[in-house]
Design a protein around this motif. Structure first.
Motif, PDB file in Angstrom:
ATOM      1  N   LEU A 179       0.821  -1.208   0.000  1.00  0.00           N
ATOM      2  CA  LEU A 179       0.000   0.000   0.000  1.00  0.00           C
ATOM      3  C   LEU A 179       0.857   1.261   0.000  1.00  0.00           C
ATOM      4  CD1 LEU A 179      -2.979  -0.669   2.451  1.00  0.00           C
ATOM      5  CD2 LEU A 179      -2.960  -0.697  -0.048  1.00  0.00           C
ATOM      6  N   PRO A 180       0.367   2.348  -0.597  1.00  0.00           N
ATOM      7  CA  PRO A 180       1.110   3.608  -0.558  1.00  0.00           C
ATOM      8  C   PRO A 180       1.103   4.189   0.850  1.00  0.00           C
ATOM      9  CG  PRO A 180      -1.038   3.932  -1.562  1.00  0.00           C
ATOM     10  CD  PRO A 180      -0.875   2.458  -1.377  1.00  0.00           C
ATOM     11  N   ALA A 181       2.129   4.960   1.167  1.00  0.00           N
ATOM     12  CA  ALA A 181       2.248   5.536   2.499  1.00  0.00           C
ATOM     13  C   ALA A 181       1.207   6.617   2.744  1.00  0.00           C
ATOM     14  CB  ALA A 181       3.657   6.125   2.684  1.00  0.00           C
ATOM     15  N   ASN A 182       0.761   7.306   1.707  1.00  0.00           N
ATOM     16  CA  ASN A 182      -0.195   8.386   1.854  1.00  0.00           C
ATOM     17  C   ASN A 182      -1.599   7.823   2.043  1.00  0.00           C
ATOM     18  OD1 ASN A 182      -2.121  10.506   1.174  1.00  0.00           O
ATOM     19  ND2 ASN A 182      -0.336  11.674   0.474  1.00  0.00           N
ATOM     20  N   VAL A 183      -2.216   8.140   3.177  1.00  0.00           N
ATOM     21  CA  VAL A 183      -3.508   7.553   3.520  1.00  0.00           C
ATOM     22  C   VAL A 183      -4.592   7.943   2.518  1.00  0.00           C
ATOM     23  CG1 VAL A 183      -4.257   9.445   5.037  1.00  0.00           C
ATOM     24  CG2 VAL A 183      -5.076   7.111   5.457  1.00  0.00           C
ATOM     25  N   ASP A 184      -4.496   9.102   1.897  1.00  0.00           N
ATOM     26  CA  ASP A 184      -5.513   9.543   0.944  1.00  0.00           C
ATOM     27  C   ASP A 184      -5.520   8.702  -0.332  1.00  0.00           C
ATOM     28  OD1 ASP A 184      -6.309  11.612   2.631  1.00  0.00           O
ATOM     29  OD2 ASP A 184      -4.793  12.989   1.817  1.00  0.00           O
ATOM     30  N   ARG A 185      -4.413   8.037  -0.609  1.00  0.00           N
ATOM     31  CA  ARG A 185      -4.300   7.277  -1.852  1.00  0.00           C
ATOM     32  C   ARG A 185      -4.574   5.791  -1.656  1.00  0.00           C
ATOM     33  NH1 ARG A 185       1.277   9.512  -4.421  1.00  0.00           N
ATOM     34  NH2 ARG A 185       0.413   8.597  -6.315  1.00  0.00           N
ATOM     35  N   ARG A 186      -4.736   5.376  -0.411  1.00  0.00           N
ATOM     36  CA  ARG A 186      -4.906   3.948  -0.148  1.00  0.00           C
ATOM     37  C   ARG A 186      -6.209   3.364  -0.687  1.00  0.00           C
ATOM     38  NH1 ARG A 186      -2.998   4.325   6.031  1.00  0.00           N
ATOM     39  NH2 ARG A 186      -0.991   5.309   5.596  1.00  0.00           N
ATOM     40  N   PRO A 187      -7.360   4.021  -0.494  1.00  0.00           N
ATOM     41  CA  PRO A 187      -8.596   3.397  -0.988  1.00  0.00           C
ATOM     42  C   PRO A 187      -8.542   3.072  -2.476  1.00  0.00           C
ATOM     43  CG  PRO A 187      -9.114   5.217   0.493  1.00  0.00           C
ATOM     44  CD  PRO A 187      -7.635   5.272   0.250  1.00  0.00           C
ATOM     45  N   ALA A 188      -8.023   3.989  -3.271  1.00  0.00           N
ATOM     46  CA  ALA A 188      -7.943   3.747  -4.712  1.00  0.00           C
ATOM     47  C   ALA A 188      -6.996   2.590  -5.021  1.00  0.00           C
ATOM     48  CB  ALA A 188      -7.486   5.012  -5.436  1.00  0.00           C
ATOM     49  N   THR A 189      -5.869   2.530  -4.288  1.00  0.00           N
ATOM     50  CA  THR A 189      -4.920   1.437  -4.510  1.00  0.00           C
ATOM     51  C   THR A 189      -5.525   0.103  -4.109  1.00  0.00           C
ATOM     52  OG1 THR A 189      -3.049   2.926  -4.123  1.00  0.00           O
ATOM     53  CG2 THR A 189      -2.623   0.560  -3.937  1.00  0.00           C
ATOM     54  N   LEU A 190      -6.202   0.073  -2.956  1.00  0.00           N
ATOM     55  CA  LEU A 190      -6.854  -1.161  -2.513  1.00  0.00           C
ATOM     56  C   LEU A 190      -7.857  -1.651  -3.543  1.00  0.00           C
ATOM     57  CD1 LEU A 190      -7.502  -0.550   1.291  1.00  0.00           C
ATOM     58  CD2 LEU A 190      -6.301  -2.509   0.313  1.00  0.00           C
ATOM     59  N   GLN A 191      -8.687  -0.743  -4.029  1.00  0.00           N
ATOM     60  CA  GLN A 191      -9.706  -1.119  -5.012  1.00  0.00           C
ATOM     61  C   GLN A 191      -9.068  -1.623  -6.303  1.00  0.00           C
ATOM     62  OE1 GLN A 191     -12.276   2.090  -6.177  1.00  0.00           O
ATOM     63  NE2 GLN A 191     -13.869   0.733  -6.955  1.00  0.00           N
ATOM     64  N   ARG A 192      -8.037  -0.946  -6.751  1.00  0.00           N
ATOM     65  CA  ARG A 192      -7.372  -1.343  -7.998  1.00  0.00           C
ATOM     66  C   ARG A 192      -6.699  -2.706  -7.875  1.00  0.00           C
ATOM     67  NH1 ARG A 192      -2.163  -0.492  -9.471  1.00  0.00           N
ATOM     68  NH2 ARG A 192      -1.844   1.064  -7.825  1.00  0.00           N
ATOM     69  N   LYS A 193      -6.002  -2.934  -6.751  1.00  0.00           N
ATOM     70  CA  LYS A 193      -5.292  -4.207  -6.576  1.00  0.00           C
ATOM     71  C   LYS A 193      -6.265  -5.369  -6.372  1.00  0.00           C
ATOM     72  CE  LYS A 193      -1.277  -4.222  -6.550  1.00  0.00           C
ATOM     73  NZ  LYS A 193      -0.329  -4.287  -7.702  1.00  0.00           N
ATOM     74  N   GLN A 194      -7.375  -5.116  -5.675  1.00  0.00           N
ATOM     75  CA  GLN A 194      -8.371  -6.171  -5.518  1.00  0.00           C
ATOM     76  C   GLN A 194      -8.993  -6.530  -6.861  1.00  0.00           C
ATOM     77  OE1 GLN A 194     -11.054  -4.577  -2.584  1.00  0.00           O
ATOM     78  NE2 GLN A 194      -9.573  -4.812  -0.904  1.00  0.00           N
ATOM     79  N   LYS A 195      -9.308  -5.509  -7.643  1.00  0.00           N
ATOM     80  CA  LYS A 195      -9.872  -5.754  -8.975  1.00  0.00           C
ATOM     81  C   LYS A 195      -8.888  -6.533  -9.845  1.00  0.00           C
ATOM     82  CE  LYS A 195     -11.731  -3.272 -12.993  1.00  0.00           C
ATOM     83  NZ  LYS A 195     -12.007  -1.925 -13.583  1.00  0.00           N
ATOM     84  N   GLU A 196      -7.622  -6.179  -9.741  1.00  0.00           N
ATOM     85  CA  GLU A 196      -6.597  -6.849 -10.533  1.00  0.00           C
ATOM     86  C   GLU A 196      -6.466  -8.312 -10.143  1.00  0.00           C
ATOM     87  OE1 GLU A 196      -1.868  -6.107 -11.652  1.00  0.00           O
ATOM     88  OE2 GLU A 196      -2.957  -4.697 -10.369  1.00  0.00           O
ATOM     89  N   TYR A 197      -6.443  -8.587  -8.830  1.00  0.00           N
ATOM     90  CA  TYR A 197      -6.300  -9.974  -8.370  1.00  0.00           C
ATOM     91  C   TYR A 197      -7.475 -10.834  -8.823  1.00  0.00           C
ATOM     92  CZ  TYR A 197      -6.376 -14.037  -5.325  1.00  0.00           C
ATOM     93  OH  TYR A 197      -6.450 -15.325  -4.854  1.00  0.00           O
ATOM     94  N   PHE A 198      -8.692 -10.342  -8.654  1.00  0.00           N
ATOM     95  CA  PHE A 198      -9.846 -11.162  -9.021  1.00  0.00           C
ATOM     96  C   PHE A 198     -10.020 -11.254 -10.535  1.00  0.00           C
ATOM     97  CE2 PHE A 198     -10.780 -10.413  -4.539  1.00  0.00           C
ATOM     98  CZ  PHE A 198     -10.984 -11.726  -4.148  1.00  0.00           C
ATOM     99  N   ALA A 199      -9.435 -10.334 -11.267  1.00  0.00           N
ATOM    100  CA  ALA A 199      -9.375 -10.495 -12.721  1.00  0.00           C
ATOM    101  C   ALA A 199      -8.454 -11.659 -13.078  1.00  0.00           C
ATOM    102  CB  ALA A 199      -8.887  -9.204 -13.368  1.00  0.00           C
ATOM    103  N   PHE A 200      -7.351 -11.801 -12.342  1.00  0.00           N
ATOM    104  CA  PHE A 200      -6.473 -12.964 -12.544  1.00  0.00           C
ATOM    105  C   PHE A 200      -7.250 -14.255 -12.300  1.00  0.00           C
ATOM    106  CE2 PHE A 200      -2.614 -10.309 -10.956  1.00  0.00           C
ATOM    107  CZ  PHE A 200      -2.499  -9.715 -12.199  1.00  0.00           C
ATOM    108  N   ILE A 201      -8.031 -14.272 -11.221  1.00  0.00           N
ATOM    109  CA  ILE A 201      -8.820 -15.466 -10.883  1.00  0.00           C
ATOM    110  C   ILE A 201      -9.766 -15.810 -12.035  1.00  0.00           C
ATOM    111  CG2 ILE A 201     -10.605 -16.368  -9.347  1.00  0.00           C
ATOM    112  CD1 ILE A 201      -8.361 -16.141  -7.592  1.00  0.00           C
ATOM    113  N   GLU A 202     -10.476 -14.823 -12.506  1.00  0.00           N
ATOM    114  CA  GLU A 202     -11.450 -15.059 -13.570  1.00  0.00           C
ATOM    115  C   GLU A 202     -10.782 -15.535 -14.851  1.00  0.00           C
ATOM    116  OE1 GLU A 202     -15.247 -12.766 -15.693  1.00  0.00           O
ATOM    117  OE2 GLU A 202     -13.962 -11.724 -14.238  1.00  0.00           O
TER     118      GLU A 202
END
Length: 457
Positions: A179-202
């Motif tokens: 995760l990025p150190a800046n708390v304001d950027r974490r939600p977007a990173t979390l959402q993007r990485k989760q989407k990326e992982y489950f795209a791999f699954i699919e």
């Protein structure tokens, strides 16, 4: 000294438990794929080819890594914390930590501290309860983890080296992971990485029964029930999560594919992240039955990305013939010969080879040698130490071996020595044991890391 016949008979009986029996599963292949760019094509994408394309010959593993753009997640320019991973941890801070741990333990136990260098003595078994972290630690770590800038990243590493308070450990591990150190950027990173992982699954997971991947999946399916703690791993939801994580990682990292030992590295991350949502007196007794499905999905994605970050630093441990482990075991042997020649000579006289016990220490990062709660504490430091899993681990293994010098020197038989080294009595270890081990490991690193010639006689 054991006869050749006795040794052969012993190895024949115990072969299934020793490192040499580890079977390697290679050959997981896949086409380059970016789910964020090709997300709309997931349903219509043709199956991956069953035969790999012949790649341009490369002379080093690093060249292979740089040429395999889909296997290493590079270019995360918004993850300032990851960019700082190569920075050196302030040596004065860590030396003060090591000295304070040893000094406090000595005062409480009324015993002298350990000796440095040659003749390193076994530390006494702690009898008192481990000290609780200073009252400011939780507040400081929480403050740093919630900062709106990237400046406190190095400070977070300093605070984490001595152990992370349980309430903030899940978020801190993610910050030390991906995760990025800046708390304001974490939600977007979390959402993007989760989407990326489950795209791999699919995209990939349905191929687990294809001929080209079925050996990989079969080995993962066989290995997971053998893991510990059984009470956690054998829960159906957990088994399925581990299978997906390991299979996707293998497909995404064709340099190694899946190798036995990688499966163990999932557990600490999963347990730490699940404990953010449930209370468990012991990490070994976590029950996920009441955890909502959406929470489990988030934990699965977090576990995958943090495990991937760990493995990126020790990839050569799991490539063909596992050269990274071979090299580290050799370095361990040379290091022990310098810090405790008596122990080294005793093992040599009884023909105990370091590969016979230390292979597993490197392959599983000591997870089979200490309780899971101790592994989690150990990883607090590994993740805050530059090259913790790849480099600092060597010094931890050296300190760990010399910790048992008294028992080792008392054993006069090949079989008994090897059995002892493969079944060390650490079941009652706690955080204080790990803190003392880490303090000694740092002293060894401080003495030897910048002077490689000291390895050699």
């Amino acid at each position: 000294m054991a006869s050749d016949g006795a040794r052969k008979q012993f190895w024949k009986r115990s072969n299934s438990k020793l490192p040499g029996s580890i079977q390697h599963v290679y050959g997981a292949q896949h086409p380059p794929f970016d789910p964020l760019l090709h997300g709309t094509l997931l349903k219509s994408t043709a199956k991956m080819p069953t035969t790999p394309v012949k790649a341009k010959r490369v002379s080093t593993f690093q060249e292979f890594e740089s040429n395999t753009s889909d296997a290493w997640d590079a270019g995360e320019d918004d993850d300032e914390l990851l960019a700082m991973a190569a920075e050196s941890l302030n040596s004065e801070v860590v030396m003060e930590t090591a000295n304070r741990v040893l000094r406090n333990h000595s005062q409480r136990q009324g015993r002298p501290t350990l000796q440095e260098g040659p003749g390193l003595q076994q530390k006494p078994r702690p009898e008192a309860e481990p000290p609780s972290p200073p009252s400011g630690d939780l507040r400081l770590v929480k403050s740093v983890s919630e900062s709106h800038t990237s400046c406190p990243a190095e400070e977070l590493r300093k605070l984490s080296w001595s152990g992370i308070p349980k309430p903030v450990r899940p978020m801190t591990w993610k910050l030390l992971g991906y995760l990025p150190a800046n708390v304001d950027r974490r939600p977007a990173t979390l959402q993007r990485k989760q989407k990326e992982y489950f795209a791999f699954i699919e995209h990939y997971y349905d191929s687990r029964n294809d001929e080209v991947h079925q050996d990989t999946y079969r080995q993962i399916h066989i290995d997971i029930p053998r893991m510990s703690p059984e009470a956690l791993i054998l829960q159906p939801k957990v088994t399925e999560i581990f299978e997906r994580i390991l299979f996707i990682w293998a497909i995404r990292h064709p340099a190694s594919g899946y190798v036995q030992g990688i499966n163990d590295l999932v557990t600490p991350f999963f347990v730490v992240f699940i404990c953010e949502y449930i209370e468990a007196e012991e990490v070994d007794t976590v029950d996920v039955s009441g955890v909502p499905a959406e929470v489990l999905r988030n934990i699965e994605a977090d576990t995958y990305w943090c495990m991937s970050k760990l493995l990126d630093g020790i990839q050569d441990n799991y490539t063909f013939a596992q050269p990274g482990i071979q090299m580290k075991v050799k370095m361990l042997e040379e290091l022990v010969s310098r810090i405790d020649e008596q122990v080294h000579r005793h093992l040599d006289q009884h023909e105990v080879r370091y590969l016979q016990f230390a292979f597993r220490w490197m392959n599983n990062l000591l997870m089979r040698e200490v309780p899971l709660r101790c592994t989690i504490r150990l990883w607090d430091t590994y993740q805050s130490e530059p090259e913790g899993f790849s480099h600092f681990h060597l010094y931890v293994c050296a300190a760990f071996l010399v910790r048992w010098r008294k028992e080792i020197l008392e054993e006069k038989d090949f079989q008994e020595l090897l059995l002892f080294l493969q079944n060390l009595p650490t079941a009652q270890w706690d955080d204080e044991d790990i803190s003392l081990l880490l303090a000694e490991a740092y002293r060894l690193k401080f003495a030897f890391a910048d002077a490689p010639n000291h390895y050699k006689k």
